[in-house]
Design a protein around this motif. Structure first.
Motif, PDB file in Angstrom:
ATOM      1  N   UNK A 156       0.817  -1.216   0.000  1.00  0.00           N
ATOM      2  CA  UNK A 156       0.000   0.000   0.000  1.00  0.00           C
ATOM      3  C   UNK A 156       0.856   1.275   0.000  1.00  0.00           C
ATOM      4  N   UNK A 157       1.966   1.241  -0.690  1.00  0.00           N
ATOM      5  CA  UNK A 157       2.868   2.378  -0.752  1.00  0.00           C
ATOM      6  C   UNK A 157       2.909   2.954  -2.160  1.00  0.00           C
ATOM      7  N   UNK A 158       3.032   4.279  -2.234  1.00  0.00           N
ATOM      8  CA  UNK A 158       3.194   4.942  -3.525  1.00  0.00           C
ATOM      9  C   UNK A 158       4.618   4.710  -4.017  1.00  0.00           C
ATOM     10  N   UNK A 159       4.776   4.176  -5.215  1.00  0.00           N
ATOM     11  CA  UNK A 159       6.109   3.923  -5.751  1.00  0.00           C
ATOM     12  C   UNK A 159       6.478   4.915  -6.854  1.00  0.00           C
ATOM     13  N   UNK A 160       5.480   5.613  -7.396  1.00  0.00           N
ATOM     14  CA  UNK A 160       5.777   6.634  -8.407  1.00  0.00           C
ATOM     15  C   UNK A 160       4.610   7.620  -8.479  1.00  0.00           C
ATOM     16  N   UNK A 161       4.954   8.878  -8.649  1.00  0.00           N
ATOM     17  CA  UNK A 161       3.941   9.934  -8.712  1.00  0.00           C
ATOM     18  C   UNK A 161       4.141  10.783  -9.964  1.00  0.00           C
ATOM     19  N   UNK A 162       3.048  11.013 -10.679  1.00  0.00           N
ATOM     20  CA  UNK A 162       3.067  11.862 -11.867  1.00  0.00           C
ATOM     21  C   UNK A 162       2.181  13.072 -11.589  1.00  0.00           C
ATOM     22  N   UNK A 163       2.698  14.267 -11.851  1.00  0.00           N
ATOM     23  CA  UNK A 163       1.931  15.488 -11.647  1.00  0.00           C
ATOM     24  C   UNK A 163       1.925  16.325 -12.916  1.00  0.00           C
ATOM     25  N   UNK A 164       0.803  16.983 -13.158  1.00  0.00           N
ATOM     26  CA  UNK A 164       0.739  18.019 -14.182  1.00  0.00           C
ATOM     27  C   UNK A 164       0.723  19.352 -13.448  1.00  0.00           C
ATOM     28  N   UNK A 165       1.671  20.234 -13.799  1.00  0.00           N
ATOM     29  CA  UNK A 165       1.848  21.481 -13.063  1.00  0.00           C
ATOM     30  C   UNK A 165       1.859  22.673 -14.011  1.00  0.00           C
TER      31      UNK A 165
END
Length: 241
Positions: free
Chosen positions: A192-201
């Motif tokens: 239940x861990x985040x291994x990658x994050x994608x953001x639009x900024x």
């Protein structure tokens, strides 16, 4: 319950009972607050409705699920990872994408939050689908040419992306998102861990896409093609691991 354009529409209790028939006690990423401790009458009514709609059938004392839907639920059950999509502000519904042999998209449907839309799609087609479902920004005609493949440098945005990576996004207030327009997180369902994050900024006149993991943050000039290329590369890489 209904089916349209290869998508299934299931009520909360429908989905919960079908998952329990598959041996699942919970579905990470989906909130089902309205079905806590359903009484026996509700369960029997739901089973009757599912049988009436030919979603389940009784066979020699066992309950069988309609084969195509059963296969989709099996993909959810066997998924080791999921993508959690959040629009900031919430112009599009949050969406959970379970990554098994194929991807299964599960999103709230309607305004009262008691119906879910479930659709299966190939991993190869998933990046384009994600962009069409809201993980995109308006971009100038013609894009940015060669610049889209170059890593950008913006220490403020990079630091903000890394800060968000360490947070539980569901508890963040709107103002804490800052310049973020959309967030897509890859979650390991094992721990239940985040291994990658994608953001639009968005920063003044320039838009960016960022990719953050436990090691660093990479920032690129935004184009829809760049987002699709990043997701395609990461999904295929993860599939090989």
């Amino acid at each position: 319950m209904g089916q349209s354009d290869k998508a299934y529409y299931l009520k909360n209790l429908d989905l919960a009972i079908l998952l329990s028939l598959k041996g699942m006690k919970e579905l990470y990423g989906i909130k089902m607050n309205s079905i806590q401790n359903p009484n026996r009458a509700m369960i029997y009514q739901t089973l009757f409705a599912l049988e009436r709609d030919k979603i389940i059938c009784a066979d020699s004392g066992s309950i069988m699920i309609q084969p195509e839907l059963d296969s989709i639920l099996e993909d959810i059950k066997s998924a080791g990872r999921m993508l959690l999509y959040m629009s900031v502000p919430s112009a599009y519904p949050d969406q959970c994408i379970y990554l098994g042999r194929e991807a299964v998209l599960v999103s709230a449907y309607g305004t009262i939050g008691e119906l879910y839309r479930i659709e299966r799609i190939s991993l190869e087609s998933l990046p384009e689908k994600i962009c069409k479902c809201g993980f995109c920004l308006e971009e100038l005609i013609g894009g940015t040419g060669f610049m889209e493949d170059e890593e950008a440098v913006n220490p403020v945005l990079e630091a903000h992306a890394e800060h968000l990576f360490d947070q539980e996004c569901s508890g963040l207030k709107t103002e804490e998102w800052g310049s973020v327009s959309a967030c897509l997180r890859m979650i390991s369902l094992k721990d239940r861990q985040c291994i990658r994050q994608y953001l639009l900024l968005h920063d003044k006149i320039q838009d960016y896409v960022s990719v953050t993991d436990d090691y660093d943050t990479r920032l690129y000039i935004y184009t829809e093609k760049k987002v699709a290329d990043i997701l395609t590369n990461d999904l295929l890489q993860e599939e090989r691991l």
